[in-house]
Each structure stands twice: as C-alpha cells, then as structure tokens.
Design an enzyme around this catalytic site. Structure first.
Site, mmCIF file in Angstrom:
data_model
loop_
_atom_site.group_PDB
_atom_site.id
_atom_site.type_symbol
_atom_site.label_atom_id
_atom_site.label_comp_id
_atom_site.label_asym_id
_atom_site.label_seq_id
_atom_site.Cartn_x
_atom_site.Cartn_y
_atom_site.Cartn_z
ATOM 1 N N LYS A 17 0.847 -1.203 0.000
ATOM 2 C CA LYS A 17 0.000 0.000 0.000
ATOM 3 C C LYS A 17 0.874 1.241 0.000
ATOM 4 O O LYS A 17 2.059 1.206 0.402
ATOM 5 C CB LYS A 17 -0.957 0.030 1.203
ATOM 6 C CG LYS A 17 -0.301 -0.084 2.581
ATOM 7 C CD LYS A 17 0.163 1.209 3.214
ATOM 8 C CE LYS A 17 0.714 1.027 4.620
ATOM 9 N NZ LYS A 17 1.535 2.117 5.117
ATOM 10 N N ASP A 155 -2.498 -1.754 10.419
ATOM 11 C CA ASP A 155 -2.793 -1.699 8.975
ATOM 12 C C ASP A 155 -3.427 -2.974 8.429
ATOM 13 O O ASP A 155 -3.754 -3.040 7.244
ATOM 14 C CB ASP A 155 -1.493 -1.470 8.176
ATOM 15 C CG ASP A 155 -0.923 -0.079 8.372
ATOM 16 O OD1 ASP A 155 -1.668 0.806 8.845
ATOM 17 O OD2 ASP A 155 0.264 0.117 8.052
#
Ligand code: C5P
Length: 303
Positions: A17, A155
C-alpha cells in the site's frame, strides 16, 4: 488480495500500500496515535503459499519459511523466520481463538521490502487470516476476521477489505472503503535501511492545524491525478527525515524527477513519486537506478 488454487496449495498475492495522506490527530492513552490516513493498494505483491498438513498437529507445528525476491543489502534486516514473524503470530492467534488443531506449511516469497511503510507485513498477516479461514474451513465472518486483524497490527484491516482504497481512522484499523475507476502510476524507491514505525511515531507531534484528506479524495475520484498529487501529505515525514539522512537525500532526488508529486509512505523509509503515466514512471525509475538507489519499482493502483 489475489487467490489462486495451485494443486494442493492455496497461493495468495498480497499487495503493498501507499499512504497518499496521513495526519496525526493526537496521542492516545494506550500509547498509539489517532490517525486519519488515505491508503491505496498497489500491484507490488508478496506471494504466500499455504498447504494444509492433514495429520493432527501440536500447537507449535507451523512450518514457515520465507525468502526475499531481491538481494538484501548486508545492513538490511533479516526476514524474521519464526516467533517474530507476523505470519506465524497470525497462525498462533487463529489457533488460539478457534481451537483449530490443523497444521499448515507456509512459504513466503517477499517482494515488498521490510520496514518501508508499504504494509508488507500487515498484508501478509491479512493474507494468512483469509487463506487459513478457507483452508481450515473455519467459517469466520468478516467481522470476526476484522477483530483478529486489529489485534495483529494497525494496517491489517485495510488489507482485508476488497476495495484497495480506504480512508482509515483510529489507530488505522477503522476503515471506510472508497472507490474510484481510474488507474494511477507511481515509482517507489527505498535506500538501504528501513525505519522502525515505533521510533518514527515516538518523534512525531500531533497536528496543531489539522489537514483534510477531502480535496485529495475528490480529485482522485474525478481521475484528476495532477490536482490530487498536489495534496499528498504525510505528517510522519518530518520526524522520519530527522531520524534518517538517507531519506532527505532520496527526497532531493525526487525533486529532480518529472513526477506530479512525491511523498513518503506510512512511517517510511519508502518514498514514492506519482507519475502521469506508466512510461514516465519507468523513466523516473531508470533515473533513480542510475543514481544508485538500491530498491526501485514502478507500480499501478489496484482499485
Ligand atoms: O500497529 P503496529 O504494530 O503496526 O504499530 C507499530 C508501532 O507503531 C506501535 O507499537 C506504536 O508505537 C506505533 N503506532 C502508533 N500509532 C498508530 C500506529 C502505530 O503510535 N496509529
């Protein structure tokens, strides 16, 4: 997250990401920081294979091995192979929570560099939750998977969500999935050494004036990369630059590239440039490589 059945094994391609926006809103009583961050999944993948070991296995029977896809610098972190690895911790948590006694053989092919703010470890953990839920037929609901994900890291929840684009709040684990129809191109680079997330957060100061992610989101959804790239923001970048002079040098290299905008991802030490198209991303990557940057890849958003 991409799943593929290969003979007796389940293959999972776990994406990296980028944080296009990250604001630190305040310190919390539990030692974490309250965040607002916009994350986007990109097509740089770790590959994991999961094979069920059918004989009943004791709790410690986790056959895990990982290897890097790229040459690691001598100063680089080794890939944690056992208790320290988030994949192994994920298997142990699943076994504890469900009472499952099955064994598993896991192989990891690591393309996402460690300690770089690209979410590789979190993505691997989310891949493990989803893969073992299928392989061991645990029937955990999305809600139960998200509860376990939040225990593993801030996350991990983002990578459980199918959208690949989300505004995340709380520690980062509270996700609001978003969507857009466009593909965006980036070049990602990292110098030799990574950064410790905990160390970077320890140096950061909560915002006195809070930035908003909304202009960036609106421009992204309109497909206007040129305007969106002007609103890249990462409140962790100044403390990370304070900790690592290599990061300041990398940023200076990006200042000379024909990119729309550039920023650090997460708590670093990866740095990325937003490029108008794939060709320009590849040209920027070639320039960075020619200037001695050891890790450089071009990626595209996955939404
Ligand atoms: O959640 P995760 O394990 O990824 O976090 C690593 C470390 O980063 C935490 O132990 C904490 O020190 C810091 N952190 C923080 N605030 C967040 C996320 C992480 O202070 N929202």
């Amino acid at each position: 997250m991409l799943f593929q059945q290969h003979e007796q094994s389940l293959l999972v391609h776990a994406p990296a990401k980028l944080n296009l926006f990250l604001e630190v809103l305040g310190r919390r009583a539990d030692g974490y920081h309250e965040l607002e961050t916009l994350m986007i999944a990109v097509d740089l993948y770790d590959t994991l294979s999961f094979t069920e070991i059918t004989t009943e296995a004791p709790d410690d029977a986790i056959d895990f091995h990982g290897a890097f896809a790229f040459r690691q610098p001598e100063s680089g972190l080794p890939l944690p192979q056992e208790a320290d690895n988030l994949i192994v911790k994920t298997v142990q948590l699943l076994k504890r929570e469900t009472g499952c006694r099955r064994g598993v053989k896991i192989r990891l092919f690591k393309r996402i560099p460690l300690a770089s703010g690209l979410g590789g470890g979190s993505s691997d953990a989310a891949a493990t939750l989803m893969a073992l839920n299928r392989l061991w037929r645990l029937d955990l609901t999305d809600e139960e998977l998200h509860r376990l994900a939040a225990q593993l890291g801030s996350d991990v929840n983002f990578f459980l969500a199918p959208s690949g684009f989300a505004l995340c709040r709380g520690r980062g684990e509270s996700i609001q999935p978003l969507s857009f129809q466009h593909h965006f191109h980036f070049v990602i680079a990292r110098m030799h050494e990574g950064l410790s997330t905990a160390q970077v957060f320890a140096q950061c100061k909560p915002a006195a004036i809070v930035h908003s992610a909304m202009p960036l989101i609106e421009n992204l959804q309109r497909g206007d990369a040129a305007s969106a790239s002007q609103s890249l923001y990462n409140a962790l970048q100044p403390p990370a630059e304070g900790l690592k002079s290599e990061l300041r040098e990398l940023k200076a290299k990006f200042n000379e590239l024909p990119v729309l905008g550039h920023s650090m991802s997460g708590s670093g030490a990866a740095y990325y440039g937003w490029c108008a198209n794939r060709k320009l991303a590849q040209a920027a990557a070639a320039r960075l490589r020619s200037r001695g940057v050891p890790f450089v890849v071009t990626v595209q958003s996955r939404c």
